[in-house]
Write an enzyme that holds these catalytic residues in place. Structure first.
Site, PDB file in Angstrom:
ATOM      1  CB  CYS A 130      -0.917  -0.021   1.225  1.00  0.00           C
ATOM      2  SG  CYS A 130      -1.890   1.480   1.351  1.00  0.00           S
ATOM      3  CB  CYS A 133      -0.644   2.574   4.018  1.00  0.00           C
ATOM      4  SG  CYS A 133      -2.110   1.896   3.303  1.00  0.00           S
ATOM      5  CG  ASP A 134       3.097   1.154   4.403  1.00  0.00           C
ATOM      6  OD1 ASP A 134       2.579   1.584   5.445  1.00  0.00           O
ATOM      7  OD2 ASP A 134       2.924  -0.009   3.985  1.00  0.00           O
TER       8      ASP A 134
END
Ligand code: NAP
Length: 304
Positions: A130, A133-134
């Site tokens: 992701c 997200c990261d």
């Protein structure tokens, strides 16, 4: 006893819950991880009608609230088993057993893995599924994205905003992604496409330090030093729960007719876990509406 239990709290599940609760059916939505599912990690959605641009998590929140407004109850719990054979279905979770007259399966799909030895161990330590997200953890670092579809292309473009270099490793010499995204990739000086190539090894003991890439045309092997590896090679249906209980395709997607009815009476399906062509938030919502309406008709016809 619920009229309808919806398994999965993503756009399909929320819309199914909206339709059943609006029809005054006692509805329980059970989500195992976080409400919204995959859509909540979409940074900006531009293809959900009515919103020129909206974050996936905000849209998910709106969908959940709308279903709850009509009386649907949504809980976080993990379904571990199902008994779908009788008229009254049993949904067994980590915290207990729920009964329902009908079930709507909306478990979605999860990112496909490369299947490399270090992959699981280094997930969260440089390996990610992701980018939104990261990605921020990799500011000014060199990273790679694996895949050639829309997700890989969007991830590479997103990461190029703050990473110093983004390798895009694809097993062919042409992207599957839409032309608009492909053009953006090819004109972005920070994105380095690595064509006809597969990741053969993820290097690093505690953190990702690099990858070994094999060119499948020439068999040449190259080591690339980097800190992050973003894997975007498609999705697998989350249908393990119903294996042997409802009819699946060879790839594990749940089969249904156009009313979202599975081969088991009273059991419906909606969203990415269903066999279909286009898996998007809008098609998940559409499936959910049909499944919710079909569940209502099933209960009424069978006087349940
Ligand atoms: P996808 O379209 O299935 O693409 C997966 C990519 O990974 C393909 O390029 C495939 O290569 C490659 N791949 C698959 N298995 C691999 C393996 N074991 N090793 C190396 N490469 C592998 O998946 P996606 O990009 O996640 O998209 C899924 C769906 O969501 C699509 O319908 C897509 O259009 C949609 N989507 C839409 C948007 C948007 O509209 N903004 C954004 C994201 C996703 P090949 O090309 O060689 O098969």
């Amino acid at each position: 006893m619920y009229d309808v239990i919806v398994i999965g709290g993503g756009p399909a599940g929320f819309t199914a819950g909206l339709y059943t609760s609006r029809a005054k059916l006692e509805t329980l939505i059970i989500e195992r991880a976080y409400f919204g599912g995959q859509m909540s990690i979409a940074n900006q959605m531009e293809n959900y009608p009515g919103f020129e641009g909206i974050s996936g998590s905000l849209l998910a929140d709106k969908m959940l609230k709308q279903a709850e407004k009509f009386g649907a109850k949504a809980i976080l719990d993990e379904v571990v088993d199902l008994d779908l054979d009788s008229k009254i279905k049993k949904v067994i979770t980590r915290s207990g057993t729920y009964e329902a007259k009908s079930v709507i399966l909306c478990m979605g799909a999860s990112p496909r893995k490369l299947g490399l030895p270090n992959e699981e161990k280094l997930t969260g330590s440089g390996v990610s599924y992701c980018a939104t997200c990261d990605g921020a953890f990799f500011r000014d670092r060199e990273v790679a994205v694996v895949g050639g579809g829309d997700t890989a292309a969007e991830d590479a473009i997103y990461l190029s905003r703050f990473c110093s270099k983004v390798y895009l490793i694809h097993r062919r010499d042409e992207l599957r992604a839409t032309k608009t995204l492909s053009d953006l990739i090819l004109s972005n000086p920070k994105i380095i496409p690595v064509w006809n190539s597969v990741v053969e090894e993820i290097q690093g003991e505690y953190m990702v330090e690099g990858i070994r890439v094999r060119n499948i045309k020439t068999d040449d092997v190259t080591d690339i030093k980097l800190s992050g590896l973003f894997i975007a090679i498609g999705y697998m249906p989350n249908s393990q729960l119903v294996q042997g209980k409802v009819e699946l395709t060879g790839d594990g997607y749940i089969k249904a007719d156009e009313n979202m009815q599975t081969n088991v009476p009273g059991v419906f399906v909606a969203g990415d876990v269903r066999e279909k062509q286009l898996r998007q938030v809008v098609t998940a919502a559409s499936d959910g509406a049909v499944a919710g309406s079909s569940a209502e008709q099933y209960l009424s016809k069978n006087k349940l």
